[in-house]
Design an enzyme around this catalytic site. Structure first.
Site, short mmCIF file in Angstrom:
data_model
loop_
_atom_site.label_atom_id
_atom_site.label_comp_id
_atom_site.label_asym_id
_atom_site.label_seq_id
_atom_site.Cartn_x
_atom_site.Cartn_y
_atom_site.Cartn_z
N ASP A 222 0.79 -1.19 0.10
CA ASP A 222 0.22 0.08 -0.11
C ASP A 222 0.85 1.25 0.06
O ASP A 222 1.93 1.10 -0.54
CB ASP A 222 -0.97 0.13 1.26
N HIS A 245 2.16 2.13 -3.16
CA HIS A 245 1.27 2.99 -3.43
C HIS A 245 1.75 4.52 -3.65
O HIS A 245 0.98 5.29 -3.82
CB HIS A 245 -0.28 3.21 -2.96
#
Ligand SMILES: *[C@@H]1O[C@H](CO)[C@@H](O)[C@H](O)[C@H]1NC(C)=O
Ligand SMILES: *[C@@H]1O[C@H](CO)[C@@H](O)[C@H](O)[C@H]1NC(C)=O
Length: 398
Positions: A222, A245
């Protein structure tokens, strides 16, 4: 062998010198608490939680600065709460590996694995953390009823904190969480979990003032760094991110009452194969929060899907936001000297709120290509200025 012994002697002499120096410079000398003396077993199998808690209690109540020392070896720890306030500065010096139980439910029900709570003047240094998150990710992927999950290392209400030289692997959720802290230095940490492991953020900072993150590597599933509401004066430098991310301010604005994010700098960073580079993200919901005075500079993008992105229309599963617009006011954001390759044609995406357009955005010396050709950009509800090299061309309105 000779070399090894030689090095060993030099180290011993250095250590003795160190001890003498520290002793003579510190009228009230410090004490050290070795977790093994409290019954911790370096075998990776016996539960050492109680021994660590007891070592912590001794260190925390010490009237002179103290060190909790974890020697080489693997130590099995259940969810553990290192509670303050402590009498003096405490150093947690880890020369080993802390491992979570194989069964993800054991720590997964508590929300945290290793928690430092209301401790001022704390140093956490060295060692490895293995949260064994695989079972938890599999549970989540299967759509079964899973526990809430555990963040690997959380700091709540800690003032004057240094975290350095830590490697964390396979967290259930975030690796490192800085929550309601002041004056924090995170340095030289490595946070690793597989690409696509769900919600394994690297570092999450929230409700904190004066946090510096320097020289860190995140390869995770993430956000590499996620920045929540009420974060002020955050300085990040020499960051390597990807997979992951990217560095994300937000998601913000899920709630109406937010305190805003102000003074955030990211300088000297490399993003490799990440979903995003630098992102600001808010829910398409009413809110009185804001993001202002942000600088992203000296950044290299290697095959990044969205190198530069503002997304103010976040509305996962179209729930609770359709037809609404974001109340988060974004202003004074500068993007300077950002170069490299985009993995998609559109390298710069500015999708700001129709009711609160982004203002005072600056672009300077941007050079982002897609398949060796100029990438493209798109602008919605945004105003600002640009100068220097601009590839893609700026779509900002003055
Ligand atoms: C942001 O930085 C400016 C300039 O250094 C400073 O005056 C201001 O107080 C900072 N904001 C916060 C919320 O600390
Ligand atoms: C862009 O403008 C700033 C001042 O607004 C200036 O300092 C800088 O040198 C300019 N950069 C280029 C490449 O022209």
């Amino acid at each position: 062998m000779d070399c090894f012994i030689g090095t060993k002697y030099i180290l011993v002499i250095l250590c003795i010198l160190c001890v003498i120096l520290i002793d003579s410079s510190n009228a009230a000398s410090s004490t050290s608490y070795n977790v093994v003396k409290f019954g911790a077993k370096p075998d990776g199998k016996s539960d050492s939680t109680e021994a660590f808690v007891n070592a912590w209690k001794s260190a925390c109540s010490s009237l002179v600065p103290s060190t909790i020392y974890v020697p080489k070896g693997r130590y099995l720890l259940n969810a553990i709460n290192f509670r303050g306030p402590c009498k003096r500065k405490v150093t947690f010096l880890n020369g080993g590996t802390l491992v979570a139980p194989e069964d993800y439910k054991v720590v997964g029900n508590s929300g945290f694995w290793i928690l430092f709570n209301r401790v001022d003047n704390l140093v956490v240094s060295g060692g490895k953390l293995d949260a064994k998150g695989v079972g938890f990710w599999n549970c989540r992927r299967s759509g079964k009823n899973c526990p809430v999950g555990a963040r690997t290392m959380t700091f709540n209400w800690v003032n004057n904190l240094v975290v350095s030289g830590i490697t964390s692997i396979n967290s259930q959720l975030s690796h490192l969480v800085i929550n309601t802290c002041n004056n924090v230095m995170v340095r030289n940490v490595k946070l690793i979990a597989p690409d696509k492991s769900p919600n394994t953020d690297g570092i999450h900072v929230e409700n904190s003032n004066g946090v510096t993150i320097n020289g860190c590597t995140m390869q995770t599933g993430d956000d590499c760094i996620s920045i929540g509401d009420a974060t002020y004066n955050l300085f990040m430098s020499n960051i390597k991110c990807g997979p992951g991310h990217g560095v994300s301010i937000g998601s913000l604005g899920q709630k109406v009452d937010e305190k805003g994010v102000e003074n955030v700098t990211l300088t000297n960073a490399i993003f490799s194969g990440s979903d995003n580079g630098v992102r600001i993200k808010s829910w398409a919901r009413p809110s009185n929060g804001f993001v202002r005075n942000v600088l992203f500079q000296n950044i290299i993008m290697n095959n990044v899907e969205n190198p530069i992105i503002i997304d103010q229309n976040y509305c996962p599963n179209n729930q609770g936001c359709p037809g609404q617009t974001s109340g988060i006011k974004i202003s004074e954001v500068t993007y300077k000297n950002i170069q490299g390759s985009s993995a998609t044609a559109e390298a710069v995406t500015f999708d700001c709120s129709p009711s609160n357009p982004c203002q005072g955005i600056k672009l300077e010396d941007i050079n982002l290509n897609f398949k060796n050709k100029a990438a493209t950009s798109s602008c919605n509800n945004i105003g600002g200025t640009s100068n220097g090299t601009l590839v893609p061309e700026s779509c900002l309105l003055n």
